[in-house]
Design a protein around this motif. Structure first.
Motif, PDB file in Angstrom:
ATOM      1  N   ARG A  20       1.084  -1.052   0.407  1.00 34.80           N
ATOM      2  CA  ARG A  20       0.216  -0.051   0.137  1.00 34.80           C
ATOM      3  C   ARG A  20       1.340   1.031  -0.499  1.00 34.80           C
ATOM      4  N   PRO A  21       1.703   1.521  -0.827  1.00 36.30           N
ATOM      5  CA  PRO A  21       2.537   2.598  -0.806  1.00 36.30           C
ATOM      6  C   PRO A  21       2.176   3.699   0.041  1.00 36.30           C
ATOM      7  N   ILE A  22       1.181   4.824  -1.742  1.00 40.16           N
ATOM      8  CA  ILE A  22      -0.356   5.826  -0.842  1.00 40.16           C
ATOM      9  C   ILE A  22      -0.036   5.485   0.736  1.00 40.16           C
ATOM     10  N   LEU A  23      -0.447   4.143   1.452  1.00 40.81           N
ATOM     11  CA  LEU A  23      -1.425   4.587   2.782  1.00 40.81           C
ATOM     12  C   LEU A  23       0.736   4.534   3.379  1.00 40.81           C
ATOM     13  N   PHE A  24       1.779   4.235   2.852  1.00 42.88           N
ATOM     14  CA  PHE A  24       2.433   4.252   3.532  1.00 42.88           C
ATOM     15  C   PHE A  24       3.210   5.897   3.311  1.00 42.88           C
ATOM     16  N   SER A  25       3.110   6.443   2.173  1.00 42.57           N
ATOM     17  CA  SER A  25       3.624   7.938   2.141  1.00 42.57           C
ATOM     18  C   SER A  25       3.173   8.662   2.637  1.00 42.57           C
ATOM     19  N   LEU A  26       2.089   8.321   3.064  1.00 45.95           N
ATOM     20  CA  LEU A  26       0.830   9.236   4.757  1.00 45.95           C
ATOM     21  C   LEU A  26       1.513   9.662   5.663  1.00 45.95           C
ATOM     22  N   VAL A  27       1.425   7.541   6.138  1.00 41.99           N
ATOM     23  CA  VAL A  27       1.956   7.036   7.344  1.00 41.99           C
ATOM     24  C   VAL A  27       3.366   7.956   8.092  1.00 41.99           C
ATOM     25  N   ARG A  28       4.173   7.835   6.618  1.00 45.52           N
ATOM     26  CA  ARG A  28       5.952   8.409   6.853  1.00 45.52           C
ATOM     27  C   ARG A  28       5.481   9.919   6.979  1.00 45.52           C
ATOM     28  N   ARG A  29       4.413  10.851   5.972  1.00 47.14           N
ATOM     29  CA  ARG A  29       4.751  12.228   5.933  1.00 47.14           C
ATOM     30  C   ARG A  29       4.360  12.185   8.053  1.00 47.14           C
ATOM     31  N   LEU A  30       2.895  11.573   7.861  1.00 47.86           N
ATOM     32  CA  LEU A  30       2.629  12.529   9.474  1.00 47.86           C
ATOM     33  C   LEU A  30       3.158  12.140  10.926  1.00 47.86           C
ATOM     34  N   ALA A  31       3.900  10.672  10.313  1.00 48.96           N
ATOM     35  CA  ALA A  31       5.014  10.036  11.105  1.00 48.96           C
ATOM     36  C   ALA A  31       6.342  11.650  11.375  1.00 48.96           C
ATOM     37  N   GLU A  32       7.250  11.997  10.056  1.00 46.99           N
ATOM     38  CA  GLU A  32       7.720  12.911  10.057  1.00 46.99           C
ATOM     39  C   GLU A  32       6.978  14.129  10.944  1.00 46.99           C
ATOM     40  N   ARG A  80      -3.439  19.949   3.952  1.00 45.19           N
ATOM     41  CA  ARG A  80      -3.775  18.326   2.854  1.00 45.19           C
ATOM     42  C   ARG A  80      -3.011  19.021   1.926  1.00 45.19           C
ATOM     43  N   SER A  81      -2.312  19.457   0.994  1.00 44.16           N
ATOM     44  CA  SER A  81      -2.241  20.022   0.075  1.00 44.16           C
ATOM     45  C   SER A  81      -0.083  19.126  -0.502  1.00 44.16           C
ATOM     46  N   LEU A  82       0.594  19.843   1.003  1.00 36.23           N
ATOM     47  CA  LEU A  82       1.741  18.988   1.084  1.00 36.23           C
ATOM     48  C   LEU A  82       1.145  16.703   1.427  1.00 36.23           C
ATOM     49  N   LEU A  83       0.265  16.458   1.485  1.00 38.97           N
ATOM     50  CA  LEU A  83      -0.073  15.166   1.526  1.00 38.97           C
ATOM     51  C   LEU A  83      -0.231  14.936   0.886  1.00 38.97           C
ATOM     52  N   ILE A  84      -1.462  15.033  -0.455  1.00 37.53           N
ATOM     53  CA  ILE A  84      -1.470  14.979  -2.423  1.00 37.53           C
ATOM     54  C   ILE A  84      -0.727  15.049  -2.773  1.00 37.53           C
ATOM     55  N   ALA A  85       0.416  15.923  -2.373  1.00 34.99           N
ATOM     56  CA  ALA A  85       1.450  15.954  -3.336  1.00 34.99           C
ATOM     57  C   ALA A  85       2.626  14.722  -2.728  1.00 34.99           C
ATOM     58  N   ASP A  86       2.843  14.392  -2.109  1.00 34.62           N
ATOM     59  CA  ASP A  86       3.402  13.260  -1.744  1.00 34.62           C
ATOM     60  C   ASP A  86       2.818  12.146  -1.850  1.00 34.62           C
ATOM     61  N   ALA A  87       1.902  11.749  -1.907  1.00 35.89           N
ATOM     62  CA  ALA A  87       0.613  10.614  -2.114  1.00 35.89           C
ATOM     63  C   ALA A  87       0.434  10.367  -3.171  1.00 35.89           C
ATOM     64  N   PHE A  88       0.068  11.031  -3.968  1.00 31.46           N
ATOM     65  CA  PHE A  88      -0.286  11.473  -5.721  1.00 31.46           C
ATOM     66  C   PHE A  88       0.855  11.665  -6.678  1.00 31.46           C
ATOM     67  N   ALA A 148     -10.739  14.361  -2.228  1.00 32.61           N
ATOM     68  CA  ALA A 148     -12.070  13.138  -2.334  1.00 32.61           C
ATOM     69  C   ALA A 148     -10.809  12.352  -1.852  1.00 32.61           C
ATOM     70  N   ARG A 149     -10.211  12.189  -2.900  1.00 29.60           N
ATOM     71  CA  ARG A 149      -9.212  10.766  -2.897  1.00 29.60           C
ATOM     72  C   ARG A 149      -8.181  10.516  -1.325  1.00 29.60           C
ATOM     73  N   LEU A 150      -7.869  11.461  -1.054  1.00 29.57           N
ATOM     74  CA  LEU A 150      -7.326  11.622   0.069  1.00 29.57           C
ATOM     75  C   LEU A 150      -7.928  11.644   1.405  1.00 29.57           C
ATOM     76  N   ARG A 151      -9.378  12.020   1.028  1.00 33.00           N
ATOM     77  CA  ARG A 151      -9.966  11.059   2.513  1.00 33.00           C
ATOM     78  C   ARG A 151     -10.229   9.732   1.902  1.00 33.00           C
ATOM     79  N   VAL A 152     -10.397   9.289   1.352  1.00 31.27           N
ATOM     80  CA  VAL A 152     -10.758   7.872   1.237  1.00 31.27           C
ATOM     81  C   VAL A 152      -9.698   7.832   1.627  1.00 31.27           C
ATOM     82  N   GLU A 153      -7.943   8.085   1.395  1.00 36.17           N
ATOM     83  CA  GLU A 153      -6.973   6.961   1.241  1.00 36.17           C
ATOM     84  C   GLU A 153      -6.881   6.956   3.328  1.00 36.17           C
TER      85      GLU A 153
END
Length: 195
Positions: free
Chosen positions: A35-47, A55-63, A74-79
């Motif tokens: 789940r690379p998108i989920l891992f990208s999100l949790v890593r950014r949140l942990a850092e 939200r804009s930074l999470l979208i840029a990293d994950a997508f 909308a996709r960010l909310r789902v992920e």
């Protein structure tokens, strides 16, 4: 050190392991390797912990996009919903005014374990870091990658000045450039004559 990593993984610390793409807390482990998108999100949140991430930074990293539209939000909310469900035994992901924040359960600290070298061709650089020269075919076998993939990586690294080659054709070898002002071969005295 490996012993320090083992101690950390056994502690109540919330650990995001970027080497294996898993999340640890004590004996609980959640794998996000597929789940690379989920891992990208949790890593950014942990850092960013304990702060939130926009939200804009999470979208840029994950997508991997610079221009977010409503479909990305909308996709960010789902992920984020999927991430909450997977991390539920260990942590919450809470919404903030500007984005989201990680809130681990009963963890005093959050740590991200990152590979020593994080760049596109890190595996090739890691093999060349020992100072030995390698042929592209040997690198290909060691990395279980196609010869063309390894050749593209070497060409890219050579253009950036991170590796160099010598020889031509099948005799061509690759290595990292020598460190300036440091002898490439350490000359040690030979054995002293014995009586």
């Amino acid at each position: 050190m490996l012993e320090e990593v083992e101690t950390l993984l056994a502690s109540p610390t919330f650990v995001v392991d970027a080497c294996r793409h898993v999340v640890h807390r004590e004996n609980a482990v959640v794998s996000l390797a597929t789940r690379p998108i989920l891992f990208s999100l949790v890593r950014r949140l942990a850092e960013a912990w304990p702060a939130d991430v926009s939200r804009s930074l999470l979208i840029a990293d994950a997508f991997r996009t610079k221009h977010a539209d409503e479909s990305h939000r909308a996709r960010l909310r789902v992920e984020i919903g999927r991430l909450r469900a997977m991390l539920q035994p260990m942590a919450d992901v809470s919404a903030t005014d500007r984005g989201f924040a990680l809130a681990p359960h009963r963890a005093s600290d959050v740590v991200v374990l990152a590979p020593p070298v994080e760049e596109r061709h890190a595996a090739v650089l890691a093999l060349l870091a020992d100072g030995e020269s390698w042929s592209s075919s040997a690198l290909s076998m060691a990395l279980s990658a196609s010869p063309r993939t390894v050749q593209r990586a070497l060409e890219s690294l050579a253009a950036a000045g991170k590796v160099q080659s010598f020889g031509r054709g099948p005799a061509r070898r690759w290595m990292t450039p020598p460190v300036p002002d440091f002898p490439s071969i350490l000359l040690l005295p030979g054995p002293l004559p014995s009586d």
